[in-house]
Design a protein around this motif. Structure first.
Motif, PDB file in Angstrom:
ATOM      1  N   ASP A   3       0.697  -0.546  -0.055  1.00  0.00           N
ATOM      2  CA  ASP A   3      -0.048  -0.058  -0.007  1.00  0.00           C
ATOM      3  C   ASP A   3       0.372   0.831  -0.025  1.00  0.00           C
ATOM      4  N   GLY A   4       2.437   0.902   0.676  1.00  0.00           N
ATOM      5  CA  GLY A   4       2.658   2.372   0.045  1.00  0.00           C
ATOM      6  C   GLY A   4       3.185   2.999   1.175  1.00  0.00           C
ATOM      7  N   GLU A   5       4.058   3.953   1.078  1.00  0.00           N
ATOM      8  CA  GLU A   5       4.487   4.453   2.712  1.00  0.00           C
ATOM      9  C   GLU A   5       3.632   5.602   2.913  1.00  0.00           C
ATOM     10  N   ALA A   6       2.611   6.581   2.203  1.00  0.00           N
ATOM     11  CA  ALA A   6       1.700   7.537   2.111  1.00  0.00           C
ATOM     12  C   ALA A   6       0.469   6.039   3.195  1.00  0.00           C
ATOM     13  N   TYR A   7       0.046   5.541   2.943  1.00  0.00           N
ATOM     14  CA  TYR A   7      -0.649   4.585   3.420  1.00  0.00           C
ATOM     15  C   TYR A   7      -0.294   4.259   5.500  1.00  0.00           C
ATOM     16  N   PHE A   8       1.048   3.794   5.292  1.00  0.00           N
ATOM     17  CA  PHE A   8       1.837   3.614   6.630  1.00  0.00           C
ATOM     18  C   PHE A   8       1.813   5.152   7.338  1.00  0.00           C
ATOM     19  N   ARG A   9       1.863   5.921   6.853  1.00  0.00           N
ATOM     20  CA  ARG A   9       2.168   7.374   7.382  1.00  0.00           C
ATOM     21  C   ARG A   9       0.923   8.288   8.062  1.00  0.00           C
ATOM     22  N   ASP A  10      -0.215   7.397   7.408  1.00  0.00           N
ATOM     23  CA  ASP A  10      -2.238   7.502   7.885  1.00  0.00           C
ATOM     24  C   ASP A  10      -2.397   6.981   8.805  1.00  0.00           C
ATOM     25  N   LYS A  11      -1.824   5.900   8.929  1.00  0.00           N
ATOM     26  CA  LYS A  11      -1.841   4.647   9.885  1.00  0.00           C
ATOM     27  C   LYS A  11      -1.646   5.479  10.822  1.00  0.00           C
ATOM     28  N   GLU A  12       0.065   6.272  11.129  1.00  0.00           N
ATOM     29  CA  GLU A  12       0.668   6.366  12.653  1.00  0.00           C
ATOM     30  C   GLU A  12      -0.044   7.435  13.212  1.00  0.00           C
ATOM     31  N   THR A  13      -0.688   8.003  11.968  1.00  0.00           N
ATOM     32  CA  THR A  13      -1.667   9.457  12.657  1.00  0.00           C
ATOM     33  C   THR A  13      -3.060   8.492  13.855  1.00  0.00           C
ATOM     34  N   GLU A  14      -3.942   7.663  12.924  1.00  0.00           N
ATOM     35  CA  GLU A  14      -4.431   7.122  13.814  1.00  0.00           C
ATOM     36  C   GLU A  14      -4.478   6.779  14.824  1.00  0.00           C
ATOM     37  N   CYS A  15      -3.108   5.800  14.971  1.00  0.00           N
ATOM     38  CA  CYS A  15      -3.112   5.341  16.158  1.00  0.00           C
ATOM     39  C   CYS A  15      -2.090   6.280  17.260  1.00  0.00           C
ATOM     40  N   LEU A  16      -1.383   7.512  16.827  1.00  0.00           N
ATOM     41  CA  LEU A  16      -1.909   8.385  17.475  1.00  0.00           C
ATOM     42  C   LEU A  16      -2.901   9.330  18.068  1.00  0.00           C
ATOM     43  N   GLU A  17      -3.774   9.326  17.011  1.00  0.00           N
ATOM     44  CA  GLU A  17      -5.869   9.019  17.899  1.00  0.00           C
ATOM     45  C   GLU A  17      -5.748   9.166  18.672  1.00  0.00           C
ATOM     46  N   LYS A  18      -5.608   7.537  18.354  1.00  0.00           N
ATOM     47  CA  LYS A  18      -5.964   6.401  19.721  1.00  0.00           C
ATOM     48  C   LYS A  18      -5.379   5.919  21.048  1.00  0.00           C
ATOM     49  N   LEU A  19      -4.638   7.043  21.111  1.00  0.00           N
ATOM     50  CA  LEU A  19      -3.983   6.593  22.176  1.00  0.00           C
ATOM     51  C   LEU A  19      -3.843   7.838  22.736  1.00  0.00           C
ATOM     52  N   LEU A  20      -4.461   9.041  22.551  1.00  0.00           N
ATOM     53  CA  LEU A  20      -4.582  10.480  22.629  1.00  0.00           C
ATOM     54  C   LEU A  20      -6.136  10.417  23.754  1.00  0.00           C
ATOM     55  N   ALA A  21      -6.941   9.248  23.709  1.00  0.00           N
ATOM     56  CA  ALA A  21      -8.263   8.410  23.552  1.00  0.00           C
ATOM     57  C   ALA A  21      -7.902   7.872  25.159  1.00  0.00           C
ATOM     58  N   ASP A  22      -6.618   6.992  24.942  1.00  0.00           N
ATOM     59  CA  ASP A  22      -6.479   6.167  26.256  1.00  0.00           C
ATOM     60  C   ASP A  22      -6.030   6.456  27.641  1.00  0.00           C
ATOM     61  N   THR A  23      -6.552   6.063  28.329  1.00  0.00           N
ATOM     62  CA  THR A  23      -6.045   6.235  29.947  1.00  0.00           C
ATOM     63  C   THR A  23      -5.228   5.818  29.991  1.00  0.00           C
ATOM     64  N   GLY A  24      -4.550   6.827  30.699  1.00  0.00           N
ATOM     65  CA  GLY A  24      -3.218   6.520  31.624  1.00  0.00           C
ATOM     66  C   GLY A  24      -1.888   6.233  31.370  1.00  0.00           C
ATOM     67  N   ASN A  25      -0.967   6.631  31.997  1.00  0.00           N
ATOM     68  CA  ASN A  25      -0.252   6.927  31.746  1.00  0.00           C
ATOM     69  C   ASN A  25       1.022   5.508  31.071  1.00  0.00           C
ATOM     70  N   LYS A  26       1.373   5.840  30.421  1.00  0.00           N
ATOM     71  CA  LYS A  26       2.051   4.829  29.621  1.00  0.00           C
ATOM     72  C   LYS A  26       3.313   5.131  28.729  1.00  0.00           C
ATOM     73  N   ILE A  27       4.198   4.287  28.521  1.00  0.00           N
ATOM     74  CA  ILE A  27       5.466   4.773  27.530  1.00  0.00           C
ATOM     75  C   ILE A  27       5.586   4.066  26.539  1.00  0.00           C
ATOM     76  N   LEU A  28       5.739   5.648  25.186  1.00  0.00           N
ATOM     77  CA  LEU A  28       4.942   5.252  24.279  1.00  0.00           C
ATOM     78  C   LEU A  28       6.379   5.619  23.126  1.00  0.00           C
ATOM     79  N   SER A  29       6.510   4.388  22.298  1.00  0.00           N
ATOM     80  CA  SER A  29       8.095   4.275  21.310  1.00  0.00           C
ATOM     81  C   SER A  29       7.372   4.164  19.964  1.00  0.00           C
TER      82      SER A  29
END
Ligand code: S3P
Length: 172
Positions: A52-78
């Motif tokens: 699907d190419g790099e651009a698709y992967f980059r969109d998944k990264e943004t979605e992943c951060l958006e999901k993490l923002l809705a998450d509760t509790g403090n974590k380590i994010l790598s």
């Protein structure tokens, strides 16, 4: 701002290893954005880039951060090495917590990754040149995204952990 401790930096800068050790020290779970994306997509990063190419992967990264923002509790994010390149992602990182840039020079990275086959961006003829080029291109973005720059060259993991733990206290 949330209270996550966030590790950014180039491929091979040690985010995964430092993340796991920090998780143990600070007694918080660790989340790796690459692994979250692979889990959601049920395929490897290399497969995602190839199909699907790099651009698709980059969109998944943004979605992943958006999901993490809705998450509760403090974590380590790598987070993946290219994630902080998007302005939107840098904004999300700042909202998510305190950002530590693990800064490694091109030699250190090359020595660590010269036999690696899992990073699609480094699979060309001259990985050393590619590392130098990408690092030069990205350093300003990493610095802009970071609250703290941690130079990792020549340091062992204990020293790096020490530096981060001392400054992670006010991350929540
Ligand atoms: C990338 C870094 C990789 C992974 C993908 C792209 C990059 O993560 O997200 O191969 O653009 O630097 P690591 O930094 O964990 O190797």
């Amino acid at each position: 701002m949330k209270g996550n401790v966030i590790l950014i930096g180039f491929m091979g800068s040690g985010k995964t290893t430092v993340g796991l050790k920090l998780s143990y020290c600070l007694r918080r779970p660790v989340i790796d954005t690459d692994k979250e994306i692979e889990k959601d997509e049920k395929r490897s990063i290399s497969d995602i880039f190839a199909t699907d190419g790099e651009a698709y992967f980059r969109d998944k990264e943004t979605e992943c951060l958006e999901k993490l923002l809705a998450d509760t509790g403090n974590k380590i994010l790598s987070v993946g090495g290219g994630l902080p390149l998007r302005q939107r992602n840098r904004e999300l990182l700042h909202k998510l917590g305190k950002v530590f840039y693990l800064r490694a020079d091109a030699e250190t990275i090359y020595e660590r990754l010269k036999h690696d086959t899992t990073r699609p961006l480094l699979q060309g003829d001259d990985p050393k040149r590619k590392i130098r080029m990408l690092l030069e291109e990205r350093d300003a973005c990493y610095r802009e995204a970071a609250d703290v720059v941690v130079t990792v060259d020549g340091k062992d993991f204990e020293q790096i952990l020490d530096e981060i733990c001392r400054q992670a206290e006010d991350a929540g």
